[in-house]
Design a protein around this motif. Structure first.
Motif, PDB file in Angstrom:
ATOM      1  N   TYR A 156     -24.334  23.291  36.079  1.00 47.54           N
ATOM      2  CA  TYR A 156     -24.450  24.394  37.038  1.00 47.54           C
ATOM      3  C   TYR A 156     -23.517  25.543  36.656  1.00 47.54           C
ATOM      4  CZ  TYR A 156     -24.138  27.054  41.374  1.00 47.54           C
ATOM      5  OH  TYR A 156     -24.146  28.069  42.303  1.00 47.54           O
ATOM      6  N   GLU A 157     -22.245  25.224  36.364  1.00 48.06           N
ATOM      7  CA  GLU A 157     -21.268  26.259  36.027  1.00 48.06           C
ATOM      8  C   GLU A 157     -21.611  26.934  34.706  1.00 48.06           C
ATOM      9  OE1 GLU A 157     -18.763  27.516  37.689  1.00 48.06           O
ATOM     10  OE2 GLU A 157     -19.057  26.237  39.439  1.00 48.06           O
ATOM     11  N   ALA A 158     -22.057  26.148  33.730  1.00 54.49           N
ATOM     12  CA  ALA A 158     -22.377  26.708  32.417  1.00 54.49           C
ATOM     13  C   ALA A 158     -23.588  27.635  32.479  1.00 54.49           C
ATOM     14  CB  ALA A 158     -22.620  25.590  31.417  1.00 54.49           C
ATOM     15  N   ALA A 167     -16.263  16.323  36.578  1.00 52.60           N
ATOM     16  CA  ALA A 167     -16.403  14.870  36.607  1.00 52.60           C
ATOM     17  C   ALA A 167     -17.846  14.432  36.436  1.00 52.60           C
ATOM     18  CB  ALA A 167     -15.842  14.314  37.909  1.00 52.60           C
ATOM     19  N   SER A 168     -18.782  15.381  36.590  1.00 53.24           N
ATOM     20  CA  SER A 168     -20.194  15.023  36.449  1.00 53.24           C
ATOM     21  C   SER A 168     -20.913  16.058  35.593  1.00 53.24           C
ATOM     22  CB  SER A 168     -20.874  14.941  37.821  1.00 53.24           C
ATOM     23  OG  SER A 168     -21.074  16.235  38.359  1.00 53.24           O
ATOM     24  N   ALA A 209     -23.719  10.862  28.194  1.00 55.50           N
ATOM     25  CA  ALA A 209     -23.779  12.310  28.373  1.00 55.50           C
ATOM     26  C   ALA A 209     -24.840  12.941  27.468  1.00 55.50           C
ATOM     27  CB  ALA A 209     -22.401  12.916  28.078  1.00 55.50           C
ATOM     28  N   ALA A 210     -25.801  12.120  26.981  1.00 57.24           N
ATOM     29  CA  ALA A 210     -26.791  12.620  26.029  1.00 57.24           C
ATOM     30  C   ALA A 210     -27.563  13.814  26.583  1.00 57.24           C
ATOM     31  CB  ALA A 210     -27.743  11.489  25.633  1.00 57.24           C
ATOM     32  N   ASP A 211     -28.026  13.712  27.837  1.00 56.06           N
ATOM     33  CA  ASP A 211     -28.815  14.810  28.420  1.00 56.06           C
ATOM     34  C   ASP A 211     -27.977  16.076  28.557  1.00 56.06           C
ATOM     35  OD1 ASP A 211     -31.026  13.187  28.564  1.00 56.06           O
ATOM     36  OD2 ASP A 211     -30.726  12.662  30.688  1.00 56.06           O
ATOM     37  N   ALA A 212     -26.718  15.905  28.961  1.00 54.21           N
ATOM     38  CA  ALA A 212     -25.835  17.069  29.105  1.00 54.21           C
ATOM     39  C   ALA A 212     -25.595  17.737  27.750  1.00 54.21           C
ATOM     40  CB  ALA A 212     -24.505  16.646  29.726  1.00 54.21           C
ATOM     41  N   PRO A 216     -10.005  32.234  26.010  1.00 48.35           N
ATOM     42  CA  PRO A 216     -11.225  31.459  25.765  1.00 48.35           C
ATOM     43  C   PRO A 216     -11.393  30.391  26.847  1.00 48.35           C
ATOM     44  CG  PRO A 216      -9.948  31.694  23.741  1.00 48.35           C
ATOM     45  CD  PRO A 216      -9.077  32.187  24.854  1.00 48.35           C
ATOM     46  N   ARG A 217     -12.625  30.204  27.305  1.00 49.11           N
ATOM     47  CA  ARG A 217     -12.914  29.263  28.390  1.00 49.11           C
ATOM     48  C   ARG A 217     -13.383  27.932  27.795  1.00 49.11           C
ATOM     49  NH1 ARG A 217     -17.172  30.597  31.031  1.00 49.11           N
ATOM     50  NH2 ARG A 217     -16.626  29.693  33.045  1.00 49.11           N
ATOM     51  N   ILE A 218     -12.708  26.866  28.198  1.00 53.15           N
ATOM     52  CA  ILE A 218     -13.030  25.524  27.705  1.00 53.15           C
ATOM     53  C   ILE A 218     -13.514  24.661  28.868  1.00 53.15           C
ATOM     54  CG2 ILE A 218     -12.178  23.520  26.449  1.00 53.15           C
ATOM     55  CD1 ILE A 218     -11.981  26.115  24.860  1.00 53.15           C
ATOM     56  N   ALA A 219     -14.663  24.036  28.698  1.00 52.48           N
ATOM     57  CA  ALA A 219     -15.187  23.103  29.702  1.00 52.48           C
ATOM     58  C   ALA A 219     -14.857  21.678  29.271  1.00 52.48           C
ATOM     59  CB  ALA A 219     -16.692  23.271  29.858  1.00 52.48           C
ATOM     60  N   ILE A 220     -14.318  20.898  30.205  1.00 60.99           N
ATOM     61  CA  ILE A 220     -13.946  19.509  29.925  1.00 60.99           C
ATOM     62  C   ILE A 220     -14.750  18.606  30.857  1.00 60.99           C
ATOM     63  CG2 ILE A 220     -12.060  17.832  29.936  1.00 60.99           C
ATOM     64  CD1 ILE A 220     -10.151  20.279  29.573  1.00 60.99           C
TER      65      ILE A 220
END
Length: 297
Positions: free
Chosen positions: A210-212, A203-204, A231-234, A173-177
């Motif tokens: 972009y990656e997601a 970090a941003s 990080a509301a917009d993200a 499973p791929r986890i984004a941090i």
């Protein structure tokens, strides 16, 4: 048959590893010791050979033999190294051969707190004074295979004559941090990697977005306060693209005064986000991700 390996002058035959001559309590450890001996390796060499195969320290390999903490990945690595079926190292080569008419049944083998799918050929039910290292018991319509001492004493226990395990093959499973603290991001990545995940750090929010967009992640761990902005917009972008993906928000902003509790609570409710306040325990965070992904511990 595998040829015995040459002696290692640095292999600790005594001293810290003198206990290797003692009989371990784990059924899996006893079976693996017997398998290693069948390859021509003396007992005091088993830990060092296991360390080479699994890429462990000798002390780490010794501890695995002592407490039987072999994972399905460990057993698969051993099977690949010796070029045998994954069930071969665990076979006790029973003197009672499977009967011609005996059929293998699907079962679940309990090992190291996990349940592995297997095929088991079962013998007769054990009598009051009989023993078999591995036994099978009924749990409703399902057979469960486990060590004799761990099986329910009140349930009929059947001999396991032969066992075949097919480890589950799946991508990690791929986890984004998303975390702007380099130290914390590195710790999170290491912890998730050790727990069987493919973790990527960002970090941003722009880099993560972009990656997601190219390859969506299975779950996200996002810090609320990123370099002076939230990080509301993200979070909204992730939820629009993946309405059901597990999304965990970590924050120390409430305690530091950089965010209002009501704002984060409203965001969590609207976007169906789990919130964990900093400082948090890594094991609890990973446990929550497992639950959200529908995995067993």
């Amino acid at each position: 048959m595998i040829e015995p390996k040459h002696s290692d002058p640095h292999d600790p035959a005594a001293g810290d590893f003198a206990g290797e001559e003692q009989q371990p309590t784990s059924v899996i450890s006893r079976r693996l010791h017997a398998f290693f001996s069948a390859q021509g390796w003396p007992r005091h060499k088993h830990s060092s050979q296991l360390a080479v195969i699994l890429g462990l320290s000798r002390s780490g390999a010794f501890r695995k033999f002592q407490d039987g903490s072999f994972s399905s990945a460990d057993l698969l690595a051993l099977a690949q190294y010796f070029q045998v079926d994954v069930s071969t190292p665990l076979s006790n080569q029973p003197s009672q051969a499977p009967r011609e008419s005996a059929d293998a049944v699907t079962a679940q083998m309990q090992m190291g707190g996990r349940s592995l799918a297997c095929m088991a050929t079962l013998g007769t039910e054990l009598g009051p004074h009989e023993h078999c290292e591995l036994v099978a018991t009924r749990d409703g319509s399902e057979w469960r295979v486990q060590a004799y001492a761990e099986a329910p004493a009140t349930a009929p226990r059947h001999r396991v004559l032969h066992l075949s395990i097919t480890p589950l093959q799946r991508p990690l499973p791929r986890i984004a941090i998303l975390e702007d603290s380099a130290d914390l991001a590195a710790n999170l990545k290491e912890a998730f990697t050790r727990s069987g995940y493919h973790a990527s750090t960002f970090a941003s929010a722009a880099d993560l977005s972009y990656e997601a967009a190219v390859a969506p992640f299975d779950a996200y761990v996002v810090d609320w306060w990123l370099g002076g902005q939230t990080a509301a917009d993200a979070l909204r972008a992730i939820r629009r693209a993946q309405p059901t993906a597990p999304l965990i928000l970590t924050t120390g902003a409430i305690a530091s005064g950089n965010a209002a509790e009501e704002e984060i609570a409203r965001m969590a409710l609207t976007l169906r986000i789990q919130v964990i306040e900093k400082p948090f325990r890594l094991a609890l965070l990973i446990s929550q991700v497992k639950q959200l992904l529908g995995e067993s511990s």
